[in-house]
Design a protein around this motif. Structure first.
Motif, PDB file in Angstrom:
ATOM      1  N   ARG A   1      13.387  97.536  67.841  1.00 13.20           N
ATOM      2  CA  ARG A   1      12.093  96.852  67.777  1.00 13.20           C
ATOM      3  C   ARG A   1      11.986  95.776  68.853  1.00 13.20           C
ATOM      4  NH1 ARG A   1       8.396  97.619  67.747  1.00 13.20           N
ATOM      5  NH2 ARG A   1       7.279  95.987  66.639  1.00 13.20           N
TER       6      ARG A   1
ATOM      7  N   GLN B   1      11.237  97.391  72.054  1.00  7.14           N
ATOM      8  CA  GLN B   1       9.821  97.813  72.071  1.00  7.14           C
ATOM      9  C   GLN B   1       8.904  96.626  72.348  1.00  7.14           C
ATOM     10  OE1 GLN B   1       8.398 101.253  71.095  1.00  7.14           O
ATOM     11  NE2 GLN B   1       6.998 100.167  72.458  1.00  7.14           N
TER      12      GLN B   1
ATOM     13  N   ARG C   1       8.981  96.023  75.988  1.00  7.91           N
ATOM     14  CA  ARG C   1       8.192  97.041  76.704  1.00  7.91           C
ATOM     15  C   ARG C   1       6.703  96.761  76.541  1.00  7.91           C
ATOM     16  NH1 ARG C   1      11.990 100.708  74.653  1.00  7.91           N
ATOM     17  NH2 ARG C   1      10.567 101.461  73.046  1.00  7.91           N
ATOM     18  N   ASP C   2       6.303  96.396  75.323  1.00  6.81           N
ATOM     19  CA  ASP C   2       4.882  96.109  75.071  1.00  6.81           C
ATOM     20  C   ASP C   2       4.410  94.924  75.910  1.00  6.81           C
ATOM     21  OD1 ASP C   2       4.873  98.144  73.238  1.00  6.81           O
ATOM     22  OD2 ASP C   2       4.965  96.854  71.469  1.00  6.81           O
TER      23      ASP C   2
ATOM     24  N   GLU D   1       3.613 106.921  74.467  1.00  7.68           N
ATOM     25  CA  GLU D   1       4.244 105.732  75.051  1.00  7.68           C
ATOM     26  C   GLU D   1       3.423 105.203  76.234  1.00  7.68           C
ATOM     27  OE1 GLU D   1       6.564 104.089  73.614  1.00  7.68           O
ATOM     28  OE2 GLU D   1       6.638 102.568  75.196  1.00  7.68           O
TER      29      GLU D   1
ATOM     30  N   ARG E   1       0.381 103.500  74.876  1.00  6.15           N
ATOM     31  CA  ARG E   1       0.780 102.227  74.277  1.00  6.15           C
ATOM     32  C   ARG E   1       0.889 101.139  75.359  1.00  6.15           C
ATOM     33  NH1 ARG E   1       3.842 101.079  69.422  1.00  6.15           N
ATOM     34  NH2 ARG E   1       4.706  99.010  69.648  1.00  6.15           N
ATOM     35  N   GLN E   2       1.520 101.484  76.475  1.00  7.32           N
ATOM     36  CA  GLN E   2       1.682 100.490  77.551  1.00  7.32           C
ATOM     37  C   GLN E   2       0.318 100.102  78.141  1.00  7.32           C
ATOM     38  OE1 GLN E   2       4.487  99.145  77.464  1.00  7.32           O
ATOM     39  NE2 GLN E   2       5.309 100.808  76.209  1.00  7.32           N
TER      40      GLN E   2
ATOM     41  N   PHE F   1      -1.470  97.699  75.674  1.00 10.70           N
ATOM     42  CA  PHE F   1      -0.982  96.319  75.703  1.00 10.70           C
ATOM     43  C   PHE F   1      -1.328  95.633  77.028  1.00 10.70           C
ATOM     44  CE2 PHE F   1       1.599  97.467  71.986  1.00 10.70           C
ATOM     45  CZ  PHE F   1       1.319  96.364  71.207  1.00 10.70           C
TER      46      PHE F   1
ATOM     47  N   ARG G   1      -3.755  92.319  76.574  1.00  8.67           N
ATOM     48  CA  ARG G   1      -3.188  91.015  76.926  1.00  8.67           C
ATOM     49  C   ARG G   1      -4.065  90.293  77.948  1.00  8.67           C
ATOM     50  NH1 ARG G   1       1.256  89.774  74.467  1.00  8.67           N
ATOM     51  NH2 ARG G   1       2.559  91.438  73.629  1.00  8.67           N
TER      52      ARG G   1
END
Lengths: 81, 433
Positions: A15, A18, A21-22, B392, B395-396, B399, B403
């Motif tokens: 986690r 992750q 990465r986020d 994935e 997801r990137q 974000f 942000r």
């Protein structure tokens, strides 16, 4: 359902990676003794992490109030059976 | 003719015309009237001025809507998912009879006094943020915004729960005009196929439903007969309105403001989100507006009489909808009861959902607060990706985008992908966990 401390340490490290990465930041090296109170992980990340740990283990170590923890291992220990 | 008898008169005029298509069952005006007579006869030996209709079958709903004008019996519509609340509802309204699916009528053991005047339609709120409440409407206020008399035959797609305020509006509209309402099946591809087969001309749904339908392939060519799309029940955001306009260039697209308590108040058809700021001063369609504590309050003759079991007659209604004035527009920004408390700071999930949905490859998003011992609540986002998206990578991208758009405390700390948005019984988006 996760029970063992090692499973929980692995879950927390996955986690944390992750979360980095986020955020688009370079991955850190996490271990059982890594402190959670500095680096790229902020208080809201931790707040979400304990939610996920609670969902994964069905345990709530904060039920009776706040409990001190610092490292990955400390946090895993709170949820281990 | 008394205005409240318009429904039975319209059904009699329509003869054998199909009014509702529900699965494989086709209900005509005649079968709905027969159902009404069956129920009315069963009620004859019961002293009652209020009955419960615990059915989600359109035929039962329409038959029971005839009761207030024809038998001076008010009717409370209870959706099947609130069946466990029947004893409480019986007590609140003093009902002596219950209409069940198929028009069956059971007695209750209630012996108290019924206070209802016998000419009302009672509806329950969704109960998503507490116990469901019983809302009293005069029958005529449900008719008030229904327009009939168009030259072309319309076919309505019924996407709402038939016993909800929105469902009843669609059913009444179709029945009063002798037109067909087609109940949407489960599954968006199936809904699209049925819409094409039945030549649906009018779609009334939530923005969440429309986004899911679009993700399933809905566009002009898939719904060749569509002439009107009416969005309601949730915020109709600019992105959804613009996308709908692009995909349905020949279709009139509007968003309506209606709720169980307020009734149907107004609609906006200029392609822009929110409503004109000038309405705050001038009112619109008999509705007066004011904003208190960033929340929209309304006053209208089409609004509810009040809540059952509560003597207070409401005047101004607090809608719970948070609004912001921006330029010449009043914009809906979120629901007060959906706010998330992150470390003592309130955030609007709708702000986060909008930011996530700006990312190409996202079909929809639901943002909720999950209780956390460390921060009050943690922000959770469930995201529906478009077909074929790499999770994935998406997801990137999400974000990276949010942000730049949101404050740190608004950024979800938990993000999960889901195959689709879970809809509440009212057709609104709901978190799956």
């Amino acid at each position: 359902m996760m029970n063992s401390r090692q499973e929980l340490v692995n879950f927390i490290i996955q986690r944390l990676l992750q979360i980095e990465r986020d955020k688009g930041v370079q991955s850190s090296v996490f271990g059982e003794n890594t402190s959670l109170m500095n680096g790229s992980v902020d208080s809201l990340d931790l707040a979400a992490l304990v939610v996920e740990l609670q969902q994964a283990t069905n345990r709530d170590p904060f039920r009776n109030g706040l409990v001190a923890f610092d490292s990955v291992g400390d946090l895993a220990g709170l949820y281990a059976s | 003719m008394h205005p409240d008898q318009r429904l039975t008169e319209a059904l009699r005029r329509a003869g054998d015309r199909p009014i509702v298509l529900s699965g494989t069952r086709k209900h005509t005006s005649a079968t709905i009237l027969a159902r009404f007579e069956q129920i009315a006869q069963a009620l004859n030996d019961r002293s009652t001025s209020c009955v419960l209709c615990v059915s989600d079958e359109p035929e039962d709903i329409l038959a029971c809507l005839c009761l207030p004008s024809e038998r001076v019996a008010s009717v409370l519509f209870v959706p099947d998912y609130l069946r466990q609340e029947i004893p409480a509802f019986v007590e609140v309204v003093g009902a002596r009879a219950i209409v069940l699916p198929g028009g069956l009528v059971n007695s209750t053991n209630h012996s108290g006094v019924t206070r209802d005047p016998g000419d009302e339609v009672l509806l329950v709120t969704s109960g998503t943020t507490g116990k469901p409440k019983v809302v009293r409407h005069k029958l005529r206020s449900l008719f008030a915004r229904i327009r009939i008399g168009t030259p072309d035959q319309r076919v309505w797609l019924l996407t709402y729960l038939p016993s909800s305020f929105a469902g009843i509006q669609v059913l009444l509209t179709a029945a009063l005009a002798g037109e067909l309402a087609v109940q949407a099946p489960r599954g968006y591809p199936e809904t699209l196929a049925l819409s094409a087969e039945q030549r649906v001309t009018h779609l009334s749904c939530t923005p969440t439903f429309l986004r899911a339908l679009i993700a399933a392939g809905a566009r002009d060519s898939m719904m060749p007969c569509i002439r009107q799309i009416t969005l309601g029940g949730e915020i109709a955001d600019q992105r959804t309105l613009t996308t709908a306009r692009e995909l349905f260039p020949r279709t009139r697209i509007s968003h309506i403001y209606a709720a169980t308590e307020t009734g149907a108040l107004f609609s906006v058809s200029d392609g822009r989100e929110g409503f004109p700021k000038s309405w705050l001063q001038q009112g619109m369609e008999g509705v007066r507006f004011k904003v208190l504590d960033e929340t929209l309050h309304v006053q209208s003759s089409r609004a509810m009489v009040g809540y059952a079991g509560c003597e207070r007659v409401t005047d101004w209604i607090d809608t719970g909808d948070l609004v912001r004035v921006e330029g010449d527009r009043v914009l809906f920004v979120g629901r007060r009861d959906r706010r998330i408390n992150v470390g003592g700071t309130k955030i609007l999930p709708e702000d986060v959902e909008r930011a996530i949905m700006e990312v190409p490859g996202v079909v929809d998003a639901v943002v909720t607060g999950v209780p956390s011992p460390l921060s009050g609540e943690a922000v959770l986002a469930e995201v529906v990706p478009a077909n074929g998206m790499d999770a994935e990578e998406l997801r990137q991208r999400i974000f990276a985008h949010i942000r730049s758009r949101l404050a740190n405390h608004q950024v979800p700390r938990i993000l999960r992908f889901a195959p689709g948005v879970t809809l509440s019984p009212a057709g609104k988006k709901a978190a799956s966990i």
